[in-house]
Design an enzyme around this catalytic site. Sequence first.
Site, PDB file in Angstrom:
ATOM      1  CD  GLN A 117      72.714  28.552  55.812  1.00  0.00           C
ATOM      2  OE1 GLN A 117      72.132  29.321  55.055  1.00  0.00           O
ATOM      3  NE2 GLN A 117      73.441  27.553  55.368  1.00  0.00           N
TER       4      GLN A 117
ATOM      5  CB  SER B 148      78.759  33.570  56.720  1.00  0.00           C
ATOM      6  OG  SER B 148      78.267  32.832  55.633  1.00  0.00           O
TER       7      SER B 148
ATOM      8  CB  SER C 187      68.971  35.105  55.025  1.00  0.00           C
ATOM      9  OG  SER C 187      69.949  35.354  54.054  1.00  0.00           O
TER      10      SER C 187
ATOM     11  CD  GLU D 288      72.148  26.892  50.963  1.00  0.00           C
ATOM     12  OE1 GLU D 288      73.129  26.340  51.505  1.00  0.00           O
ATOM     13  OE2 GLU D 288      71.825  28.069  51.183  1.00  0.00           O
TER      14      GLU D 288
ATOM     15  CB  SER E 248      80.918  32.241  45.629  1.00  0.00           C
ATOM     16  OG  SER E 248      82.133  31.564  45.373  1.00  0.00           O
ATOM     17  CG  ASN E 249      77.565  30.776  40.844  1.00  0.00           C
ATOM     18  OD1 ASN E 249      77.018  30.394  41.881  1.00  0.00           O
ATOM     19  ND2 ASN E 249      76.893  31.135  39.766  1.00  0.00           N
ATOM     20  CD  GLU E 250      83.265  33.425  41.538  1.00  0.00           C
ATOM     21  OE1 GLU E 250      82.538  33.318  42.547  1.00  0.00           O
ATOM     22  OE2 GLU E 250      83.028  34.234  40.627  1.00  0.00           O
TER      23      GLU E 250
END
Lengths: 343, 386
Positions: free
Chosen positions: B126, B129, B161, B243, B369-371
């Site tokens: 993927q 980013s 990745s 995802e 991200s979790n934020e």
Amino acid sequence: MDFTLSAEQQMFAHTATTLFGNTCTPAHWRTMMQHDRAFDPDRWAQIAATGFTAMLVPESAGGLGLGEVDFALIAQAAGYVALPEPLVESAGIAAPMLAELAPDHALLRDPAAIIAIAPAANPVVASADVAGAFLLEKDGHAFLATPDTIALTPAQSIDPLRRVFRIGWDPAAAQDLGPADWTRATDRAAVFAAAQGMGLAQRAVDLAVAYAKDRQQFGKPIGSYQAVKHHLASAQTAIEFARPVMLAAAATVAQGDIYARARASHARIVALEAADQAARAAIQVHGAMGYSWEVDVHLLLKRALALTGCWGTPAFHRARIAARLFTRPAGPDQTFAKEQSVA
Amino acid sequence: MDLSYTPKQQAFRAEVRHWLEAHVPADPLEHYDASRAGFEAHRAWEATLKSGDWGMVTWPKDYGGRGLDLIEWLIFEEEYYRAGAPGRVNQNGIFLLGPTLMEFGTPAQKQRFLPPMASGEEIWAQAWSEPQAGSDLAGVRATAVRDGDDYVLSGHKIWSSRAVFADWAFGLFREPGSERHKGMSLIFFKLDAPGVTRTPIRKINGHVGFAEIVLEDVRVPAFNRLGDEGQGWHICMATAGFERGLMLRSPARYQVAAASLAGMWQARRNSADPLLEADVVRAFMNAEAYALNIYQTASRLSAGAKIGAEASTNKIFWSEMDIHLHQTALAILGADAELVPEPGTLRRGDHDWLDDYIFALAGPIYAGSNEIQRNIIAERMLGLPR
Ligand SMILES: Cc1cc2nc3c(=O)[nH]c(=O)nc-3n(C[C@H](O)[C@H](O)[C@H](O)COP(=O)(O)OP(=O)(O)OC[C@H]3O[C@@H](n4cnc5c(N)ncnc54)[C@H](O)[C@@H]3O)c2cc1C
């Protein structure tokens, strides 16, 4: 394998949400608290008329013969309004036990009857002042007693919408119904406490969200600040991962095995934790308003606190999960495991 | 509501179990991020899976699958993790791009890309980013310039990745001059195409688990664009839903780890801090809760619902659960926790708690991200203002 609710289940839940939402409003909480009352006879009559009190009584004993999932949805709606009346204790825990022990009992045919239930684990009995009968635990037996044989001593719960009493009673003056399944009663109590916890938690988040959209500081609604958002997002996450456990636990109570017990205990622990987390987040988000008696969030916190202690502490319930984890296989093929009946 | 498996589902479980018992390699393969050899060993395993038609059981038969439903997929995953089978080197393909292709691809695209994905002949990375566009993905700068029937791709991708050894990447590119969420397209490119330079990046576990990708005038046919031109953002969000919501982290992974943790606790409890038992039980509860949530989601999706913002709660839950579980494992290991297992000592089904702990630490960062997930929950589920 189907983890969805049926249309009838959703309809019943909707009826409960509407009835409770219309009658158990914040204004009504306040009126009850002003008059130092925790029971509204009009609402109880309406609850009885909808059939909620007969749900867990088998049809053969004059009830509706529905299951724990059905009732859990009602208990969840009751939690959302911190319902003062003892619907869960009486109809969710006591009535099915009485139906198992004395299916012909006249109380089961009176939808307005309130049956108080006193397991040995609980120091006090909720709503004992309005009960028409008492189911009492002694040496594993259940005793049925009439109110005139019970000595009530009021105790003060931190929850202003919950009336609790210490009780004195004499087994000689009560009817011995024989050995009773107090473990099953504990399972139902755990699942329905979890369901109420889900309602309490969601109400706390909803109240905080409404406030956070409205209250302005630094020229913006406080709900636009991430620190505020993240408190509430974390509380909602806890809710989302307790609710399926609660529903699965409700669906497996009848299994009555070590897996069902562990799941009921799991549901209870995480749902009441979610309620506590959500209520504390809601208080924080309300600032000093949240710390004032006039704002409702403390009622949710206090109900969650009260439910957390009765019918077994979190440590008792964790031990039931540990018993399942350490004596039975665990792993991904065991999620829906049942005890194999020994032929 | 009926929480029991049908006889057909039970038979399916038995079939999967039987096949895996006969085929899963006895010794763990070298990690797919550790070396080309490890990567290729995993590709070979994908081919073995395909030989039994197990590549991606939910896909239609025509595309290399078995046409099964999501509950059967969960059962497959449960048996897969139970068997200690190798990690899926093509997870970016089969779990992320695959479902997205199924939803947005043309029949010709599905026919071209899905079967070799299911068989591991083409392994995907993927490439979303960029150095300047992480959480703020709408800030991607890499461009796709239309030239007749082709696109010419340029830009700089990072943290991709598997891209060090993979064959293909699905990237997010924008029309030059377009801004933010508009003008983006999702386009596939070959990682060995002329103009593509990939540089391995070492992760904190030492593996070259991701790559930086520089694209200089890389020419690809317009056939490689998924969905309409300019629809890229919309498609990416659908992929992100798969995802976070369901596919990337199946519950079985955590249930297996939680069961092993319980076993390790029982073996070591006499020498460990008694307070840790509560964490061992909690790890089990978390894994169960996650499984039940996913079964509920699978049932809802089978009944026609779509994944919404609640997928963000999943991502938070599994990533935090994973860290807690592995912290508990390391706490039980006590003074042994820092010791890296001797090479070759791990058998099939053994846990490398330390490496898995290090990997768990990435969970709150990747896949949004979790934020960012908490922002999404607050804004889209709860309706708080931006
Ligand atoms: C192991 C791993 C594998 C990955 N694999 C891939 C892959 O295959 N393909 C791919 O395209 N990418 C991949 N990524 C990249 C990943 O998607 C990004 O790391 C992620 O989106 C965060 O972007 P960033 O690293 O640039 O951090 P930044 O966006 O710079 O964020 C840094 C910190 O700031 C916080 N932050 C940023 N914005 C906000 C905000 N608005 N509110 C609150 N906090 C904020 C973040 O939460 C984070 O804690 C991978 C990352 C890791 C760690």
